[in-house]
Design a protein around this motif. Structure first.
Motif, short mmCIF file in Angstrom:
data_model
loop_
_atom_site.label_atom_id
_atom_site.label_comp_id
_atom_site.label_asym_id
_atom_site.label_seq_id
_atom_site.Cartn_x
_atom_site.Cartn_y
_atom_site.Cartn_z
N ASN A 92 0.83 -1.21 0.00
CA ASN A 92 0.00 0.00 0.00
C ASN A 92 0.86 1.26 0.00
O ASN A 92 0.52 2.26 -0.66
CB ASN A 92 -0.93 0.00 1.22
N LEU A 93 1.98 1.22 0.72
CA LEU A 93 2.89 2.37 0.72
C LEU A 93 3.52 2.55 -0.65
O LEU A 93 3.66 3.67 -1.15
CB LEU A 93 3.98 2.17 1.77
N ILE A 94 3.89 1.45 -1.27
CA ILE A 94 4.52 1.50 -2.60
C ILE A 94 3.55 2.06 -3.64
O ILE A 94 3.95 2.79 -4.55
CB ILE A 94 5.01 0.11 -3.00
N CYS A 95 2.28 1.75 -3.48
CA CYS A 95 1.28 2.28 -4.43
C CYS A 95 1.30 3.80 -4.44
O CYS A 95 1.01 4.42 -5.47
CB CYS A 95 -0.11 1.77 -4.06
N LEU A 152 9.74 -5.99 -7.09
CA LEU A 152 9.16 -6.51 -5.86
C LEU A 152 9.28 -8.03 -5.83
O LEU A 152 8.43 -8.72 -5.25
CB LEU A 152 7.68 -6.10 -5.75
N SER A 153 10.33 -8.56 -6.40
CA SER A 153 10.54 -10.01 -6.47
C SER A 153 10.57 -10.62 -5.07
O SER A 153 11.03 -10.00 -4.11
CB SER A 153 11.87 -10.31 -7.17
N ALA A 154 10.08 -11.87 -4.98
CA ALA A 154 10.27 -12.70 -3.79
C ALA A 154 9.84 -12.02 -2.49
O ALA A 154 10.60 -11.94 -1.52
CB ALA A 154 11.74 -13.13 -3.69
N ASN A 155 8.60 -11.54 -2.48
CA ASN A 155 7.97 -11.05 -1.25
C ASN A 155 6.71 -11.87 -1.01
O ASN A 155 5.58 -11.39 -1.21
CB ASN A 155 7.64 -9.56 -1.37
N PRO A 156 6.86 -13.12 -0.56
CA PRO A 156 5.72 -14.03 -0.46
C PRO A 156 4.69 -13.66 0.60
O PRO A 156 3.60 -14.24 0.63
CB PRO A 156 6.37 -15.38 -0.12
N GLY A 157 5.00 -12.70 1.47
CA GLY A 157 4.04 -12.28 2.49
C GLY A 157 2.91 -11.43 1.96
O GLY A 157 1.92 -11.20 2.65
N VAL A 158 3.01 -10.97 0.72
CA VAL A 158 1.96 -10.16 0.12
C VAL A 158 0.82 -11.08 -0.33
O VAL A 158 1.05 -12.10 -0.97
CB VAL A 158 2.49 -9.36 -1.08
N THR A 159 -0.41 -10.72 0.01
CA THR A 159 -1.57 -11.53 -0.36
C THR A 159 -2.18 -11.01 -1.67
O THR A 159 -1.77 -9.97 -2.21
CB THR A 159 -2.64 -11.49 0.74
N SER A 160 -3.20 -11.71 -2.14
CA SER A 160 -3.88 -11.28 -3.37
C SER A 160 -4.51 -9.90 -3.21
O SER A 160 -4.61 -9.14 -4.18
CB SER A 160 -4.95 -12.30 -3.76
N LYS A 161 -4.89 -9.54 -1.99
CA LYS A 161 -5.43 -8.20 -1.74
C LYS A 161 -4.37 -7.14 -2.02
O LYS A 161 -4.64 -6.12 -2.66
CB LYS A 161 -5.93 -8.09 -0.31
N GLY A 162 -3.16 -7.38 -1.52
CA GLY A 162 -2.08 -6.43 -1.76
C GLY A 162 -1.73 -6.31 -3.23
O GLY A 162 -1.55 -5.20 -3.75
N TRP A 163 -1.65 -7.45 -3.91
CA TRP A 163 -1.34 -7.41 -5.34
C TRP A 163 -2.46 -6.75 -6.13
O TRP A 163 -2.21 -6.08 -7.13
CB TRP A 163 -1.09 -8.82 -5.87
N GLY A 164 -3.69 -6.91 -5.67
CA GLY A 164 -4.80 -6.23 -6.33
C GLY A 164 -4.68 -4.72 -6.24
O GLY A 164 -4.93 -3.99 -7.21
N CYS A 165 -4.27 -4.23 -5.06
CA CYS A 165 -4.05 -2.79 -4.89
C CYS A 165 -2.94 -2.30 -5.82
O CYS A 165 -3.04 -1.22 -6.42
CB CYS A 165 -3.69 -2.47 -3.44
N LEU A 166 -1.88 -3.11 -5.94
CA LEU A 166 -0.78 -2.73 -6.84
C LEU A 166 -1.26 -2.69 -8.29
O LEU A 166 -0.90 -1.79 -9.05
CB LEU A 166 0.38 -3.71 -6.70
N ALA A 167 -2.08 -3.67 -8.68
CA ALA A 167 -2.58 -3.70 -10.06
C ALA A 167 -3.38 -2.44 -10.38
O ALA A 167 -3.25 -1.87 -11.48
CB ALA A 167 -3.45 -4.95 -10.27
#
Length: 303
Positions: free
Chosen positions: A131-134, A151-166
């Motif tokens: 969210n901060l990166i967005c 943002l390679s290899a950050n497995p702690g991010v969930t689909s919610k976080g990736w959705g915000c990035l998208a």
């Protein structure tokens, strides 16, 4: 003398070496400083940060592989970036920042006037960090933002976080390169990213290597590339459960789009540079004035 580079990997740095580095930074004789995987004391890390803060020549700062190893170092780096005005690329790959560390660093990143490339791969980030990166990807028409984000290899991010990035990528007017390799994205997140790519007017490179994709997401990406005009030129899908045939189809379509753009660019360049071509104001047709030049009408020039 033009600024040079200091690149050191995997060494334990002495106090004398740190003093030399800091002196070079203050003298504005360093454009690239890379201390990848090096060992240095807390005091010496602070000296390097203060040298970076004072430098007006430093354009690329590489502190990959554990250099920024604790919250105190994050704070010192943040203070340096608040003062520095020249750094364009910051690489912190493999630093245990966590969301808490990024929260301390983010204010400095947000106001930095020159930063365009940021590597936060393998930094133990989660959804709060994303969210901060967005916020570093401002929407079209707003202030300038990142052009390259890793943002390679950050497995702690969930689909919610990736959705915000998208969503942020879809509305960003700056981002050209996005590296998300080796995150467990899956087909659902890939679908969201396909929508983001279709909406973006600038994204040229998307790295999805080793992200748990299947033919389902590859087909979605293929449909996106085939049916929607995008800026995308490179899509990396290696180490996924995707058939070679689908990967080849996507690659072929991207290559065709690039060739068409290159041809168009050469034609535009030729028209701009050739003095014998003028626009007939009385019609929409292009009039070619040969003046005895025969068939040699256009001199194509590649940029």
């Amino acid at each position: 003398m033009l600024p040079g580079s200091i690149q050191i990997s995997g060494e334990t740095l002495s106090g004398a070496e740190i003093r030399d580095i800091c002196e070079s930074l203050r003298e504005n004789s360093v454009r690239l400083l890379s201390l990848r995987g090096c060992q240095l004391s807390e005091r010496d890390f602070g000296h390097v940060c203060r040298g970076a803060a004072e430098s007006r020549s430093l354009a690329q700062l590489n502190l990959n592989l554990g250099i920024v190893s604790n919250i105190n170092r994050v704070k010192q780096l943040a203070e340096a970036l608040k003062t520095n005005r020249s750094v364009q690329s910051l690489f912190l790959h493999g630093s245990p920042l966590t969301d808490a560390g990024l929260a301390l660093l983010n204010p400095a990143l947000s106001i930095h006037p020159s930063l365009v490339a940021l590597d936060l791969g393998d930094c133990m980030l989660g959804d709060e960090g994303i969210n901060l990166i967005c916020g570093l990807l401002p929407p079209d028409g707003a202030k300038s933002g990142l052009k390259e984000l890793t943002l390679s290899a950050n497995p702690g991010v969930t689909s919610k976080g990736w959705g915000c990035l998208a969503i942020a990528v879809a509305h960003s007017s700056q981002l050209r390169v996005l590296n998300l390799d080796y995150n467990p994205l899956g087909d659902q997140v890939a679908g969201m990213l396909a929508v983001a790519v279709a909406s973006s007017r600038t994204l040229e490179v998307l790295d999805l290597e080793g992200t748990g994709l299947t033919n389902q997401s590859a087909q979605t990406l293929l449909d996106m590339v085939e049916n929607y005009p995008t800026a995308l030129r490179t899509l990396i899908l290696a180490e996924n459960n995707i058939s070679p045939e689908l990967q080849q189809q996507i690659s072929d379509l991207l290559s065709e789009g690039e060739e068409e753009e290159e041809t168009e660019a050469r034609e535009v360049t030729a028209r701009e540079k050739n003095p014998w071509i003028c626009q007939n104001n009385s019609s929409s047709q292009m009039v070619l004035m040969t003046s005895g030049l025969g068939d040699s009408l256009l001199a194509e020039t590649e940029m």
